[in-house]
Design a protein around this motif. Structure first.
Motif, PDB file in Angstrom:
ATOM      1  N   PRO A   1      43.873  46.673  33.787  1.00  0.00           N
ATOM      2  CA  PRO A   1      45.070  46.509  34.621  1.00  0.00           C
ATOM      3  C   PRO A   1      45.394  45.061  34.983  1.00  0.00           C
ATOM      4  O   PRO A   1      45.998  44.820  36.016  1.00  0.00           O
ATOM      5  N   THR A   2      44.984  44.074  34.182  1.00  0.00           N
ATOM      6  CA  THR A   2      45.306  42.680  34.505  1.00  0.00           C
ATOM      7  C   THR A   2      46.660  42.307  33.892  1.00  0.00           C
ATOM      8  O   THR A   2      47.123  42.951  32.945  1.00  0.00           O
ATOM      9  N   ALA A   3      47.226  41.212  34.418  1.00  0.00           N
ATOM     10  CA  ALA A   3      48.490  40.736  33.843  1.00  0.00           C
ATOM     11  C   ALA A   3      48.212  39.816  32.662  1.00  0.00           C
ATOM     12  O   ALA A   3      48.898  39.870  31.638  1.00  0.00           O
ATOM     13  N   SER A   4      47.185  38.960  32.805  1.00  0.00           N
ATOM     14  CA  SER A   4      46.937  37.984  31.737  1.00  0.00           C
ATOM     15  C   SER A   4      45.467  37.920  31.293  1.00  0.00           C
ATOM     16  O   SER A   4      45.178  37.835  30.106  1.00  0.00           O
ATOM     17  N   PHE A   5      44.525  37.975  32.249  1.00  0.00           N
ATOM     18  CA  PHE A   5      43.115  37.791  31.874  1.00  0.00           C
ATOM     19  C   PHE A   5      42.646  38.948  30.982  1.00  0.00           C
ATOM     20  O   PHE A   5      42.657  40.105  31.392  1.00  0.00           O
ATOM     21  N   GLY A   6      42.227  38.594  29.761  1.00  0.00           N
ATOM     22  CA  GLY A   6      41.723  39.606  28.841  1.00  0.00           C
ATOM     23  C   GLY A   6      42.809  40.353  28.095  1.00  0.00           C
ATOM     24  O   GLY A   6      42.533  41.295  27.370  1.00  0.00           O
TER      25      GLY A   6
ATOM     26  N   ALA B   1      33.706  36.490  41.845  1.00  0.00           N
ATOM     27  CA  ALA B   1      34.314  37.613  41.118  1.00  0.00           C
ATOM     28  C   ALA B   1      33.237  38.479  40.470  1.00  0.00           C
ATOM     29  O   ALA B   1      33.296  39.715  40.533  1.00  0.00           O
ATOM     30  N   VAL B   2      32.234  37.824  39.870  1.00  0.00           N
ATOM     31  CA  VAL B   2      31.168  38.584  39.207  1.00  0.00           C
ATOM     32  C   VAL B   2      30.388  39.386  40.263  1.00  0.00           C
ATOM     33  O   VAL B   2      30.076  40.568  40.073  1.00  0.00           O
ATOM     34  N   THR B   3      30.101  38.741  41.385  1.00  0.00           N
ATOM     35  CA  THR B   3      29.350  39.425  42.450  1.00  0.00           C
ATOM     36  C   THR B   3      30.121  40.638  42.975  1.00  0.00           C
ATOM     37  O   THR B   3      29.567  41.741  43.093  1.00  0.00           O
ATOM     38  N   GLN B   4      31.415  40.420  43.255  1.00  0.00           N
ATOM     39  CA  GLN B   4      32.247  41.523  43.749  1.00  0.00           C
ATOM     40  C   GLN B   4      32.247  42.672  42.747  1.00  0.00           C
ATOM     41  O   GLN B   4      32.123  43.837  43.118  1.00  0.00           O
ATOM     42  N   ALA B   5      32.410  42.320  41.464  1.00  0.00           N
ATOM     43  CA  ALA B   5      32.514  43.353  40.431  1.00  0.00           C
ATOM     44  C   ALA B   5      31.204  44.120  40.286  1.00  0.00           C
ATOM     45  O   ALA B   5      31.209  45.351  40.218  1.00  0.00           O
ATOM     46  N   VAL B   6      30.085  43.397  40.246  1.00  0.00           N
ATOM     47  CA  VAL B   6      28.794  44.087  40.076  1.00  0.00           C
ATOM     48  C   VAL B   6      28.529  44.991  41.273  1.00  0.00           C
ATOM     49  O   VAL B   6      28.144  46.153  41.128  1.00  0.00           O
ATOM     50  N   ARG B   7      28.773  44.465  42.473  1.00  0.00           N
ATOM     51  CA  ARG B   7      28.533  45.287  43.673  1.00  0.00           C
ATOM     52  C   ARG B   7      29.415  46.537  43.663  1.00  0.00           C
ATOM     53  O   ARG B   7      28.958  47.639  43.916  1.00  0.00           O
TER      54      ARG B   7
ATOM     55  N   ARG C   1      29.241  48.580  30.059  1.00  0.00           N
ATOM     56  CA  ARG C   1      29.598  47.150  30.050  1.00  0.00           C
ATOM     57  C   ARG C   1      31.103  46.950  29.993  1.00  0.00           C
ATOM     58  O   ARG C   1      31.636  46.020  30.591  1.00  0.00           O
ATOM     59  N   VAL C   2      31.792  47.833  29.262  1.00  0.00           N
ATOM     60  CA  VAL C   2      33.247  47.675  29.142  1.00  0.00           C
ATOM     61  C   VAL C   2      33.889  47.818  30.520  1.00  0.00           C
ATOM     62  O   VAL C   2      34.718  46.992  30.933  1.00  0.00           O
ATOM     63  N   GLY C   3      33.466  48.835  31.259  1.00  0.00           N
ATOM     64  CA  GLY C   3      34.014  49.055  32.600  1.00  0.00           C
ATOM     65  C   GLY C   3      33.691  47.890  33.523  1.00  0.00           C
ATOM     66  O   GLY C   3      34.542  47.435  34.294  1.00  0.00           O
ATOM     67  N   LEU C   4      32.462  47.389  33.448  1.00  0.00           N
ATOM     68  CA  LEU C   4      32.060  46.281  34.313  1.00  0.00           C
ATOM     69  C   LEU C   4      32.830  45.007  33.951  1.00  0.00           C
ATOM     70  O   LEU C   4      33.299  44.283  34.833  1.00  0.00           O
ATOM     71  N   LEU C   5      32.989  44.760  32.661  1.00  0.00           N
ATOM     72  CA  LEU C   5      33.736  43.570  32.233  1.00  0.00           C
ATOM     73  C   LEU C   5      35.191  43.653  32.708  1.00  0.00           C
ATOM     74  O   LEU C   5      35.766  42.661  33.177  1.00  0.00           O
ATOM     75  N   GLN C   6      35.772  44.837  32.618  1.00  0.00           N
ATOM     76  CA  GLN C   6      37.163  45.001  33.097  1.00  0.00           C
ATOM     77  C   GLN C   6      37.245  44.675  34.590  1.00  0.00           C
ATOM     78  O   GLN C   6      38.152  43.991  35.043  1.00  0.00           O
ATOM     79  N   GLU C   7      36.263  45.163  35.329  1.00  0.00           N
ATOM     80  CA  GLU C   7      36.231  44.927  36.785  1.00  0.00           C
ATOM     81  C   GLU C   7      36.099  43.417  37.070  1.00  0.00           C
ATOM     82  O   GLU C   7      36.734  42.893  37.973  1.00  0.00           O
ATOM     83  N   ILE C   8      35.283  42.730  36.282  1.00  0.00           N
ATOM     84  CA  ILE C   8      35.123  41.274  36.469  1.00  0.00           C
ATOM     85  C   ILE C   8      36.467  40.581  36.225  1.00  0.00           C
ATOM     86  O   ILE C   8      36.891  39.718  36.993  1.00  0.00           O
ATOM     87  N   LEU C   9      37.153  40.996  35.158  1.00  0.00           N
ATOM     88  CA  LEU C   9      38.440  40.356  34.826  1.00  0.00           C
ATOM     89  C   LEU C   9      39.468  40.585  35.931  1.00  0.00           C
ATOM     90  O   LEU C   9      40.228  39.681  36.280  1.00  0.00           O
ATOM     91  N   VAL C  10      39.461  41.781  36.493  1.00  0.00           N
ATOM     92  CA  VAL C  10      40.401  42.092  37.580  1.00  0.00           C
ATOM     93  C   VAL C  10      40.126  41.180  38.782  1.00  0.00           C
ATOM     94  O   VAL C  10      41.031  40.556  39.343  1.00  0.00           O
TER      95      VAL C  10
ATOM     96  N   LEU D   1      38.445  38.340  38.813  1.00  0.00           N
ATOM     97  CA  LEU D   1      38.664  36.931  38.435  1.00  0.00           C
ATOM     98  C   LEU D   1      40.147  36.574  38.541  1.00  0.00           C
ATOM     99  O   LEU D   1      40.508  35.534  39.099  1.00  0.00           O
ATOM    100  N   GLU D   2      40.975  37.447  38.000  1.00  0.00           N
ATOM    101  CA  GLU D   2      42.410  37.164  38.013  1.00  0.00           C
ATOM    102  C   GLU D   2      42.933  37.115  39.446  1.00  0.00           C
ATOM    103  O   GLU D   2      43.733  36.247  39.807  1.00  0.00           O
ATOM    104  N   SER D   3      42.432  38.010  40.276  1.00  0.00           N
ATOM    105  CA  SER D   3      42.904  38.051  41.657  1.00  0.00           C
ATOM    106  C   SER D   3      42.429  36.801  42.431  1.00  0.00           C
ATOM    107  O   SER D   3      43.216  36.179  43.149  1.00  0.00           O
ATOM    108  N   LEU D   4      41.161  36.407  42.267  1.00  0.00           N
ATOM    109  CA  LEU D   4      40.667  35.221  42.982  1.00  0.00           C
ATOM    110  C   LEU D   4      41.306  33.939  42.444  1.00  0.00           C
ATOM    111  O   LEU D   4      41.563  32.994  43.194  1.00  0.00           O
ATOM    112  N   TYR D   5      41.571  33.916  41.156  1.00  0.00           N
ATOM    113  CA  TYR D   5      42.242  32.748  40.564  1.00  0.00           C
ATOM    114  C   TYR D   5      43.656  32.616  41.149  1.00  0.00           C
ATOM    115  O   TYR D   5      44.119  31.525  41.465  1.00  0.00           O
ATOM    116  N   GLY D   6      44.307  33.749  41.344  1.00  0.00           N
ATOM    117  CA  GLY D   6      45.631  33.755  41.975  1.00  0.00           C
ATOM    118  C   GLY D   6      45.543  33.205  43.396  1.00  0.00           C
ATOM    119  O   GLY D   6      46.351  32.380  43.808  1.00  0.00           O
ATOM    120  N   GLU D   7      44.520  33.674  44.138  1.00  0.00           N
ATOM    121  CA  GLU D   7      44.313  33.182  45.512  1.00  0.00           C
ATOM    122  C   GLU D   7      44.061  31.683  45.511  1.00  0.00           C
ATOM    123  O   GLU D   7      44.589  30.954  46.331  1.00  0.00           O
TER     124      GLU D   7
END
Ligand code: BTN
Length: 324
Positions: free
Chosen positions: A74-79, A157-163, A234-243, A245-251
């Protein structure tokens, strides 16, 4: 190319699609539809089938391939653009070359394994099968002095996603190591192409030991599956990281570093702890008090002096009365 039946099921995964409709739209017989579904299931696609309703795709195989990572991402650009390798020397090196060739911001380079994975401070990064090895191209409109924040925000972003995804409470050890208790689970390597006052591009590389077996990892490293006692998708976790990352990069682009620092402090296992920092020909020992606006770790020495550390290796020193 993705088989037409799979493409149709992916596009319509919110509901069941009847065998008759698939056969009509893909222009193959009902028997051929059934054969394709059987083949896809053998490849690891989870396809539910119900009498009178048809087929519904529930899950894709856990392979770091563009077609699986981009499904429902569900990202706009990342990935949104992905280059994948079964085996590569280093995804950071590959992403750097692709960025030089002009690939856009958000392009993700992933690999199932790396033969010369690189870590911070010139170290090697063990990259056996089962991990996530990924590098993202970004083209931020910032000066080079703000680049450390990209590393900090990636660690957040990685920490948020893993948690959130696995329920495992990992923390950040300054500046960008992902830890679970005393085991290193992941790390981040940010590389930049810049001039004095302008950044051309940054490669954000992250490696995570997800389903990697302990035998392939160095001493002191752990993997998420060993902690969870089961495999992690891993696919699900990577997607979560990208989501994230994109949100924190926006912030970060809106507020620069203020919000990132707040989050980093929240996830840190370094602040408030007694530390020994190996930095540029000296070892600094004291209490890690804070991280400042330049991303430096502020350490209060026993003599009361406050030292700033911009790069180095932190060791958390156990207090005498601290439980192990
Ligand atoms: C560290 O903790 O030292 C940083 C490790 C970073 C490893 C990742 S894996 C994907 C990307 N490609 C590399 O060669 N390194 C980073």
């Amino acid at each position: 190319m993705e088989p037409a039946v799979l493409a149709l099921l992916k596009k319509n995964s919110a509901h069941f699609v009847s065998g008759e409709e698939i056969s009509r739209r893909v222009r193959i017989s009902r028997a051929a539809v059934w054969k394709q579904v059987r083949r896809l299931r053998a490849q690891g696609y989870l396809i539910e089938s119900l009498p009178h309703r048809g087929y519904c795709l529930q899950a894709v195989p856990d392979c770091l391939l563009p077609e699986e990572i981009s499904w429902k991402l569900p990202t706009a650009s990342f990935g949104q653009s992905i280059v994948s390798f079964e085996k590569i020397s280093s995804t950071n090196t590959a992403a750097y070359t692709l960025a030089e060739q002009g690939l856009p911001e958000g392009t993700l380079v992933v690999a199932e394994r790396q033969t010369a994975g690189r870590g911070r401070l010139g170290r090697a990064w063990a990259s056996p099968p089962g991990g996530i090895y990924a590098s993202l191209i970004i083209r931020p409109d910032i000066g080079p002095e703000l680049s450390p924040f990209l590393t900090l925000l990636t660690a957040c972003a990685v920490t948020q996603a893993v948690r959130g995804y696995s329920g495992i409470r990992v923390d950040i050890k300054w500046p960008n190591d992902i830890y679970y208790q005393t085991s290193k689970i992941g790390g981040i390597l940010t590389e930049m192409n810049a001039e004095m006052d302008c950044v051309h591009f940054v490669i954000i590389g992250f490696g995570l030991n997800v389903n990697s077996s302990a035998a392939g990892l160095p001493a002191g490293a752990g993997s998420l599956s060993d902690i969870a006692g089961k495999k992690i998708n891993r696919v699900g976790l990577l997607q979560e990281i990208l989501v994230h990352l994109e949100s924190l990069y926006g912030e970060f682009r809106q507020e620069r570093h203020t919000s990132i620092l707040g989050r980093w402090r929240e996830y840190s296992c370094t602040l408030g702890r007694r530390v020994r920092v190996a930095a540029h020909h000296e070892v600094i020992e004291g209490v890690a008090e804070d991280i400042d606006a330049a991303g430096a770790l502020c350490v209060r020495e026993a003599n009361g002096k406050r030292r700033r550390v911009l790069s180095g290796d932190v060791e958390l020193v156990r207090e005498p009365d601290q439980p192990s």
